[in-house]
Design a protein around this motif. Structure first.
Motif, short mmCIF file in Angstrom:
data_model
loop_
_atom_site.label_atom_id
_atom_site.label_comp_id
_atom_site.label_asym_id
_atom_site.label_seq_id
_atom_site.Cartn_x
_atom_site.Cartn_y
_atom_site.Cartn_z
N LEU A 99 0.81 -1.21 0.00
CA LEU A 99 0.00 0.00 0.00
C LEU A 99 0.85 1.27 0.00
CD1 LEU A 99 -2.74 -1.11 2.55
CD2 LEU A 99 -3.12 -0.59 0.14
N LEU A 100 2.02 1.21 0.61
CA LEU A 100 2.90 2.37 0.65
C LEU A 100 3.50 2.72 -0.70
CD1 LEU A 100 4.77 1.67 4.01
CD2 LEU A 100 3.23 3.59 3.56
N LYS A 101 3.30 1.85 -1.70
CA LYS A 101 3.89 2.07 -3.02
C LYS A 101 2.87 2.48 -4.08
CE LYS A 101 7.60 -1.35 -2.36
NZ LYS A 101 8.17 -2.62 -2.86
N ILE A 102 1.61 2.65 -3.69
CA ILE A 102 0.59 2.89 -4.72
C ILE A 102 0.03 4.31 -4.64
CG2 ILE A 102 -0.03 0.46 -4.60
CD1 ILE A 102 -2.72 1.38 -3.35
N GLY A 103 -0.76 4.66 -5.68
CA GLY A 103 -1.45 5.93 -5.70
C GLY A 103 -0.51 7.10 -5.48
N PRO A 104 -0.94 8.11 -4.75
CA PRO A 104 -0.11 9.28 -4.50
C PRO A 104 1.19 8.95 -3.78
CG PRO A 104 -2.39 9.77 -4.02
CD PRO A 104 -2.33 8.30 -4.27
N TRP A 105 1.18 7.93 -2.91
CA TRP A 105 2.39 7.60 -2.18
C TRP A 105 3.52 7.14 -3.10
CZ3 TRP A 105 -0.18 4.77 2.55
CH2 TRP A 105 -0.48 5.74 3.52
N ARG A 106 3.16 6.68 -4.27
CA ARG A 106 4.21 6.31 -5.23
C ARG A 106 5.07 7.52 -5.57
NH1 ARG A 106 2.39 4.72 -11.17
NH2 ARG A 106 1.17 3.16 -10.05
N TYR A 107 4.45 8.69 -5.57
CA TYR A 107 5.16 9.93 -5.93
C TYR A 107 5.58 10.75 -4.71
CZ TYR A 107 2.69 8.68 -10.21
OH TYR A 107 2.18 8.00 -11.29
N ARG A 108 4.79 10.67 -3.65
CA ARG A 108 5.00 11.57 -2.52
C ARG A 108 5.99 11.03 -1.49
NH1 ARG A 108 -0.42 14.20 -0.32
NH2 ARG A 108 1.02 15.90 0.09
N LEU A 109 6.17 9.72 -1.43
CA LEU A 109 7.08 9.13 -0.46
C LEU A 109 8.37 8.68 -1.14
CD1 LEU A 109 4.70 6.87 1.69
CD2 LEU A 109 5.46 9.21 2.17
N SER A 110 9.48 9.01 -0.55
CA SER A 110 10.76 8.52 -1.05
C SER A 110 10.98 7.10 -0.53
CB SER A 110 11.90 9.42 -0.57
OG SER A 110 12.02 9.35 0.84
N ASN A 111 11.95 6.40 -1.08
CA ASN A 111 12.26 5.04 -0.62
C ASN A 111 12.64 5.04 0.85
OD1 ASN A 111 11.78 3.82 -3.11
ND2 ASN A 111 13.88 4.13 -3.81
N SER A 112 13.40 6.03 1.28
CA SER A 112 13.79 6.09 2.70
C SER A 112 12.58 6.33 3.59
CB SER A 112 14.84 7.18 2.91
OG SER A 112 14.32 8.46 2.57
N GLN A 113 11.63 7.12 3.13
CA GLN A 113 10.41 7.36 3.92
C GLN A 113 9.59 6.08 4.04
OE1 GLN A 113 9.06 10.79 1.54
NE2 GLN A 113 9.02 12.00 3.43
N ARG A 114 9.54 5.29 2.97
CA ARG A 114 8.84 4.01 3.04
C ARG A 114 9.52 3.07 4.02
NH1 ARG A 114 8.88 4.73 -2.58
NH2 ARG A 114 6.87 5.45 -3.38
N GLU A 115 10.83 3.03 3.97
CA GLU A 115 11.58 2.17 4.89
C GLU A 115 11.34 2.58 6.34
OE1 GLU A 115 15.63 2.38 3.66
OE2 GLU A 115 15.28 1.35 1.74
N ASP A 116 11.34 3.89 6.59
CA ASP A 116 11.09 4.38 7.95
C ASP A 116 9.67 4.03 8.40
OD1 ASP A 116 13.62 5.43 8.06
OD2 ASP A 116 13.00 7.49 7.55
N ALA A 117 8.72 4.12 7.46
CA ALA A 117 7.33 3.79 7.79
C ALA A 117 7.20 2.32 8.17
CB ALA A 117 6.42 4.13 6.62
N LEU A 118 7.85 1.44 7.43
CA LEU A 118 7.80 0.01 7.74
C LEU A 118 8.45 -0.30 9.08
CD1 LEU A 118 8.56 -1.58 4.24
CD2 LEU A 118 6.41 -1.68 5.52
N LYS A 119 9.54 0.40 9.40
CA LYS A 119 10.18 0.21 10.71
C LYS A 119 9.24 0.66 11.83
CE LYS A 119 14.92 0.75 9.01
NZ LYS A 119 16.12 1.66 8.99
N SER A 120 8.55 1.78 11.60
CA SER A 120 7.60 2.27 12.59
C SER A 120 6.45 1.28 12.77
CB SER A 120 7.04 3.63 12.17
OG SER A 120 8.06 4.60 12.11
N TYR A 121 6.00 0.70 11.66
CA TYR A 121 4.91 -0.29 11.72
C TYR A 121 5.35 -1.50 12.53
CZ TYR A 121 1.83 -4.04 10.21
OH TYR A 121 0.96 -5.10 10.20
N GLN A 122 6.56 -2.00 12.29
CA GLN A 122 7.06 -3.17 13.01
C GLN A 122 7.23 -2.89 14.50
OE1 GLN A 122 10.47 -3.74 10.23
NE2 GLN A 122 9.84 -5.89 10.19
N ALA A 123 7.56 -1.64 14.83
CA ALA A 123 7.79 -1.28 16.23
C ALA A 123 6.49 -1.06 17.00
CB ALA A 123 8.65 -0.02 16.30
N LEU A 124 5.37 -0.94 16.29
CA LEU A 124 4.09 -0.68 16.96
C LEU A 124 3.60 -1.91 17.71
CD1 LEU A 124 2.07 1.36 14.29
CD2 LEU A 124 2.67 2.14 16.59
#
Length: 361
Positions: A318-343
């Motif tokens: 989901l982090l790779k589709i729609g607007p997030w495909r353009y608005r999120l950088s690869n590093s931002q996606r990686e940080d988001a996944l780390k945050s998700y795992q830490a929740l």
């Protein structure tokens, strides 16, 4: 060989001695019209023959005949390349229809014309349905204000970072250019914020002039907030959520809506359907789901996903589709996944319930 055949079709020696130039022009118009009506049935060799004939005729006729030839060839997908190229480099009265519509002209032709000819030629090119990044770059760097405004307003113009920077910089004091840029579907958040800051700065100066300094001081923060909201609404406006929601409701009625279906929507980049499916699976409103899957701050999306038991693979998709495909950088996606795992799921659920109570209130 095609040149010899062309000489057999048209007696150029006799034609050159013809005193009545209108006869030559009439012949040129007839050849162009005949080709425009029969080109789909022509072989490559026959097109080469036409090319040689029209190229030689173009050197023997006046402007009105050349303009007619250009009009006839502008819409033809397999027009004679040499003739089209020659006419496209001619005066704007002749070249304009070809510059605006001919797909025979290649990128290098258009780049050369945009660089070497005047603003009238550049303006015609700027109105093409599709303009490559290289062409846009030349148009913006060599063109006048009208050319820049036209490129900015052209949704089919691909704009590189450097070109956008030039346009945004030139937009200071140019409301037409500001509006054209603000309506583009590919503008980065930083550029949207910059455009809003232009407008807010003009208002701020007026407020200071009128003595309302307290209000003027609050404008920069307000502009940043407005930029964020505008950016979100801008992206959401590109999708047909009504149709997407209808497709998801079909799955609900069939008992087939699950996380697997959500991941399929994500993998196929069907953003509208993914949003509707996410809303249904998480038990949140469709409007909240829209905004949480478009904004740069991914925390609400991550909390709801963890609270709802949506797996990491699906979140990653989901982090790779729609607007997030353009608005999120690869590093931002990686940080988001780390945050998700830490929740922690229980803490995420409590946060989710708190939010829901706030919405209901």
């Amino acid at each position: 060989m095609s040149s010899d055949l062309a000489s057999h079709i048209v007696d150029f020696k006799s034609l050159a001695l013809e005193q009545n130039i209108e006869r030559r022009s009439e012949l040129a118009r007839h050849v162009a019209l005949l080709f425009a009506r029969t080109w789909e049935r022509c072989s490559d060799d026959q097109i080469d023959i036409y090319d040689n004939v029209m190229l030689r005729l173009s050197e023997m006729v006046e402007q009105h005949a050349l303009s007619y030839m250009a009009q006839q060839l502008a819409e033809v997908r397999r027009a004679p390349e040499q003739t089209v190229r020659k006419l496209a480099f001619d005066e704007i009265e002749i070249a304009e229809p070809l510059l605006r519509r001919s797909n025979v002209l290649r990128e290098r032709d258009l780049v050369n014309i945009a660089r070497d000819k005047g603003d009238e030629h550049r303006l015609a090119i700027a109105q093409r349905d599709i303009i490559s990044e290289n062409i846009s770059d030349v148009l913006v760097n060599h063109g006048n204000t009208e050319v820049k405004q036209t490129v900015a307003a052209n949704e089919g113009a691909v704009l590189g970072q450097r070109t956008v920077n030039v346009l945004v910089n030139d937009a200071h004091g140019d409301e037409v250019l500001q509006l054209a840029l603000g309506q583009r579907a590919d503008l980065a958040d930083a550029h949207i914020e910059a455009l809003i800051n232009f407008a807010s700065e003009q208002v701020r100066r007026q407020l200071i002039k009128e003595g309302a300094t307290d209000v003027a001081g609050k404008l920069p923060k307000a502009a940043r907030i407005a930029a964020g909201k505008l950016s979100n609404e801008f992206w959401l406006g590109r999708y047909d959520f009504e149709t997407g929601r209808g497709r998801v409701m079909e799955l609900v009625r069939e008992g087939k809506l699950n996380e697997g279906a959500l991941r399929v929507f994500a993998e196929e980049d069907r953003f509208a359907e993914a949003v509707a499916a996410f809303a249904m699976l998480a038990g949140i409103g469709h409007s909240e789901a829209q905004h949480w899957t478009v904004r740069n701050d991914t925390e609400p999306f991550l909390v709801v996903s963890r609270a709802s038991g949506i797996g990491m693979m699906t979140v990653q998709a989901l982090l790779k589709i729609g607007p997030w495909r353009y608005r999120l950088s690869n590093s931002q996606r990686e940080d988001a996944l780390k945050s998700y795992q830490a929740l922690d799921q229980q803490k995420a659920y409590k946060q989710f319930i708190t939010w829901k109570e706030q919405w209901m209130a």
